[in-house]
Scaffold this active site. Structure first.
Site, mmCIF file in Angstrom:
data_model
loop_
_atom_site.group_PDB
_atom_site.id
_atom_site.type_symbol
_atom_site.label_atom_id
_atom_site.label_comp_id
_atom_site.label_asym_id
_atom_site.label_seq_id
_atom_site.Cartn_x
_atom_site.Cartn_y
_atom_site.Cartn_z
ATOM 1 N N LYS A 76 -38.860 52.384 60.175
ATOM 2 C CA LYS A 76 -39.450 51.051 60.035
ATOM 3 C C LYS A 76 -40.687 50.898 60.922
ATOM 4 C CE LYS A 76 -34.882 49.198 58.955
ATOM 5 N NZ LYS A 76 -33.706 48.472 59.462
ATOM 6 N N GLN A 120 -30.694 44.989 63.660
ATOM 7 C CA GLN A 120 -30.199 46.251 63.122
ATOM 8 C C GLN A 120 -28.673 46.268 63.158
ATOM 9 O OE1 GLN A 120 -32.226 48.742 61.852
ATOM 10 N NE2 GLN A 120 -30.319 49.621 61.113
ATOM 11 N N ASP A 145 -35.189 40.162 56.580
ATOM 12 C CA ASP A 145 -34.098 40.910 55.945
ATOM 13 C C ASP A 145 -33.425 40.082 54.859
ATOM 14 O OD1 ASP A 145 -33.729 43.544 56.537
ATOM 15 O OD2 ASP A 145 -32.537 43.227 58.327
ATOM 16 N N GLY A 403 -57.909 -3.536 89.890
ATOM 17 C CA GLY A 403 -57.549 -2.277 89.247
ATOM 18 C C GLY A 403 -58.613 -1.784 88.294
#
Length: 817
Positions: A76, A120, A145, A403
């Site tokens: 593979k 596998q 797969d 602020g």
């Protein structure tokens, strides 16, 4: 040639009716697989041309070290290399547990560079494992797969275009196509019902419109069933069980078996045969595969095809170095609710989803509930080769009780860049500080439609207000934190020498206690942009910034085209100076852009406007147009822009707007900001509109980031301590001079002569953090004509800086508004 059941028969040997026919045509899996590999190689080359550097990725996961598995894996990997697929072999030992295997699979599932994962089989482990559980742990979109239950279910329902087909059946179909035989309408027989071959082969033939019969070891009339097959696929795992006499004349025979039978004539003592008795079957079949050299090579070829198919699917939504992130579309209300009400009206993404969206793996995050997580420092190593993104620091004019909205602008800018301008964008902010405010400011970060969610959970870790927090801010790695903690001075000897945690033997314990606190906290904005909320400001005795580690990780995650927006505490003369001269020295990072946040009403206050106290009615000067006050206040803006420019970086002025601002006022501020040297000046409304209200600011920041620049520090570390203080006071504060009071003078001399522990030279070469207010808070505009009094010079040896406690004294009555 004669025609029989739609098949052309080659005659040679004696057949039916005394007619001689030739043996079956051998369908070579080697030849067909070669054609497939050549086609796939061209596909991969096209991907490379379209997306330079991109390659399909395949991982083969093996447990144990079986010789037969090793042989298959080698085949593979070789095929992948020939095609251009980036394939890697991950082998776990036989002692691996099922949990270890599952964790490994999760890691591969989350890796965007891997498009195919195969486990596998068999799993060669000394520990009990459930193969079904292991296989189904593979992400369906990477299951090349085709063995997961999801892919098998889709195949059984006929969703062939939305699943991966198992490689051996897919290879069988390709071999059948190579014969020129039309599957539709044919009688097909499949012997064997395994999940790998028989069952998926049945579904493939069925959905290709064949009439299919499934046979197995319990079938009583097997020979008769085989005799009716136009297409015969055998995967029973029994050597030569199908006899030639059973085979229908002219049938297509695909043999999937691999069996070893004794053969004294071979050196190995065995030979490989299929499930079909090949010598007799080839006399009756029209087409037949050999073993070996038939289905085997096709299985490998189809594995490669599935991997390339997966990569193609990935590329449909792939943009190089771009996150596939979902953002929340806000619907701002004209009558805006409170920050807390707004925060509670939003449902944030799960922290797992956000982590995946920005490229983090599960093993790299430690969730705390569903909406926040710690990020492990190991992420830096994984992205070590990744170039950093653009680094933007947000500062402001000298703070006022009204602020300026630095945190809100920081978050709004990050939202604008990500959700609206479609570039990777990360915000890095400090944890909310409640200590000196008794919680009056609340526990959140930002406000309106530009705040961190969940609002009440911004304080994931609280160290105390001490040097330990400063160490967290300035550490560049876990080891660096250990070293800084070890040299932290906690006491002095009777002769005046420093005593460190290392001297006391507690540095290791202290580092262990901080092992979680050092990890940045991952959260999100109201629009779903990622945010690191890490470390507390401590702007009196520390730089007042978020952590270096948060910035480092964020810069890697966004990639070279992305942006990280962080905040410097205080005004440009204090927070920005500390950010550059302390934090940037420690990190080695250089900002690309400075964003200077100002507001019309705060500038009016700097221009001489009346005082404002919490809970009182806002004076009309701040609610109505007043260009005179604003013009006076713009002198302060000019000075702060000049302060920011002193570091050699492009400055973009962000005017945080309020409903009371008029067009004339905004135009005046923009004009004065540009005259002061700002590359651009942009009104923005992140509080009222979120990212949408900061899009123009985001565009200006992107343009400024491309401006050639080079950052410079305000002073050299080698000059005397008093000269460092004098440089800061004159260039940033507008002081005429500095004066060290006796205690400060004594300690300054002591710091210069100290020999610190562990081969460190004296502490005089550290940067200086100026602590507390540098001038009378009642003096507005641009205070000048004062001497900066330094009352004390203390040391944070662990954090790595000196800090000077200061006061001020006026030397003349001048106050320029």
């Amino acid at each position: 040639m004669l025609s029989f059941s739609g098949h052309a028969l080659r005659l040679g040997s004696t057949g039916f009716a005394g007619v001689k026919r030739t043996a079956a045509t051998v369908v070579s899996g080697n030849k067909v697989s070669k054609l497939v590999r050549e086609r796939l190689k061209k596909d991969v080359e096209k991907m490379w041309i379209q997306f330079p550097g991109f390659r399909p990725g395949l991982v083969v996961l093996q447990v144990g070290d079986r010789d037969d598995s090793n042989l298959y894996i080698t085949m593979k990997l070789k095929a992948a290399a020939e095609i251009g697929i980036s394939a890697s072999h991950v082998r776990l030992p036989k002692t691996a547990t099922e949990d270890e295997v599952l964790r490994c699979i999760v890691t591969v599932n989350e890796n965007p560079e891997v498009h195919g994962l195969i486990v596998q089989l068999p799993l060669d482990s000394v520990n009990t494992m459930d193969p079904e559980k292991v296989i189904n742990a593979v992400a369906p979109e990477k299951d090349v797969d085709g063995l997961t239950s999801i892919n098998a279910g889709k195949l059984s329902r006929g969703n062939l275009g939305d699943c991966f087909i198992p490689c051996t059946p897919k290879g069988c179909m390709e071999l059948i196509r190579q014969t020129g035989t039309s599957v539709a309408g044919k009688n097909a027989v499949v012997i064997g019902r395994s999940k790998v071959v028989g069952a998926p082969m049945y579904s493939l033939l069925l959905w290709s419109h064949a009439t299919v019969t499934s046979c197995h070891s319990k079938t009583t009339d097997l020979a008769a069933q085989v005799g009716r097959a136009d297409i015969l696929v055998v995967g029973a795992g029994r050597a030569e069980m199908v006899k030639g006499a059973w085979v229908k004349q002219g049938a297509v025979v695909i043999d999937c078996g691999i069996n070893h039978v004794p053969d004294p004539s071979r050196a190995s003592g065995v030979r490989v045969v299929g499930d079909v008795h090949y010598p007799s079957a080839k006399e009756r079949a029209g087409y037949i595969t050999q073993v070996p050299g038939g289905v085997g090579p096709m299985t490998v070829a189809m594995l490669m095809e599935n991997t390339v198919q997966s990569a193609k699917h990935f590329l449909k939504t792939y943009q190089p170095r771009k996150w596939n992130i979902s953002y929340t579309k806000l619907k701002p209300q004209k009558s805006q609710p409170s920050d807390t009400t707004l925060a509670h009206s939003c449902t944030p993404k799960t922290i797992g989803q956000l982590a995946r969206e920005v490229g983090l793996f599960s093993k790299e995050v430690e969730p705390y509930g569903t909406t926040r997580a710690k990020v492990r420092l190991e992420i830096i190593n994984r992205f070590k080769a990744q170039p950093d993104g653009k680094y933007v620091v947000v500062t402001g004019i000298t703070p006022t009780p009204l602020g300026e909205g630095k945190a809100t602008t920081t978050l709004g800018l990050a939202q604008a860049l990500g959700a609206h301008l479609h570039v990777n964008s990360f915000a890095c902010v400090c944890q909310p500080s409640q200590g000196s405010y008794f919680g009056v400011k609340g526990g959140g970060v930002g406000g309106g439609y530009s705040q961190v969610l969940p609002r009440e959970e911004g304080e994931l870790c609280r160290s105390v207000a001490s040097e330990v927090m400063a160490v967290l801010v300035l550490s560049t790695s876990l080891e660096d934190m250990r070293c800084r903690l070890a040299r932290t001075v906690v006491a002095y000897s009777r002769v005046g020498n420093p005593v460190t945690t290392e001297d006391l033997g507690i540095s290791g314990v202290l580092a262990a206690l901080m092992r979680e606190a050092v990890m940045p906290n991952l959260m999100q904005t109201m629009e779903g942009s990622p945010v690191f909320v890490h470390t507390c400001p401590l702007s009196d005795i520390a730089p007042g910034n978020s952590s270096i580690l948060a910035d480092q990780i964020a810069l890697k995650l966004v990639g070279p085209e992305g942006f990280v927006v962080t905040e410097a505490g205080g005004g440009a003369e204090t927070g920005m100076e500390r950010f550059v001269d302390i934090k940037c020295r420690a990190s080695g990072l250089c900002p690309d852009v400075m964003v200077m946040v100002a507001s019309v009403r705060a500038l009016k206050m700097h221009g001489g406007g009346p005082a404002v106290t919490a809970g009182s009615v806002m004076p009309k000067e701040y609610l109505e147009e007043n260009l005179t006050l604003l013009e006076n206040g713009c002198i302060h803006l000019k000075r702060q822009v000049e302060n920011a420019m002193a570091f050699g970086l492009p400055v973009v002025v962000a005017i945080n707007t309020f409903s009371s601002d008029t067009g004339a006022e905004l135009e005046l501020v923009c004009a004065r900001a540009k005259q002061a040297g700002g590359v651009e000046a942009v009104p923005c409304s992140p509080w009222a509109e979120g990212g949408a209200g900061a899009v123009e600011l985001g565009q200006a920041v992107r343009r400024a980031a491309d401006t050639p620049h080079r950052m410079n520090f305000l002073y050299d570390l080698e000059i005397p301590i008093v000269n460092k203080i004098r440089t800061i006071a004159r260039s940033m504060y507008g002081a005429d001079n500095v004066e060290l009071l006796p205690e400060a003078q004594r300690k300054s001399t002591l710091r210069t002569t100290w020999e610190s522990h562990r081969d460190q030279k004296g502490l005089a070469n550290l940067p200086v953090c100026m602590a507390k207010t540098h001038h009378d808070a009642e003096r507005k505009g641009v205070p000048t004509g004062f001497t900066l009094l330094v009352r004390d010079v203390s040391v944070h040896a662990g954090a790595g800086f000196l800090y000077a406690s200061v006061g001020w004294v006026s030397t003349e009555a001048l106050m320029r508004p």
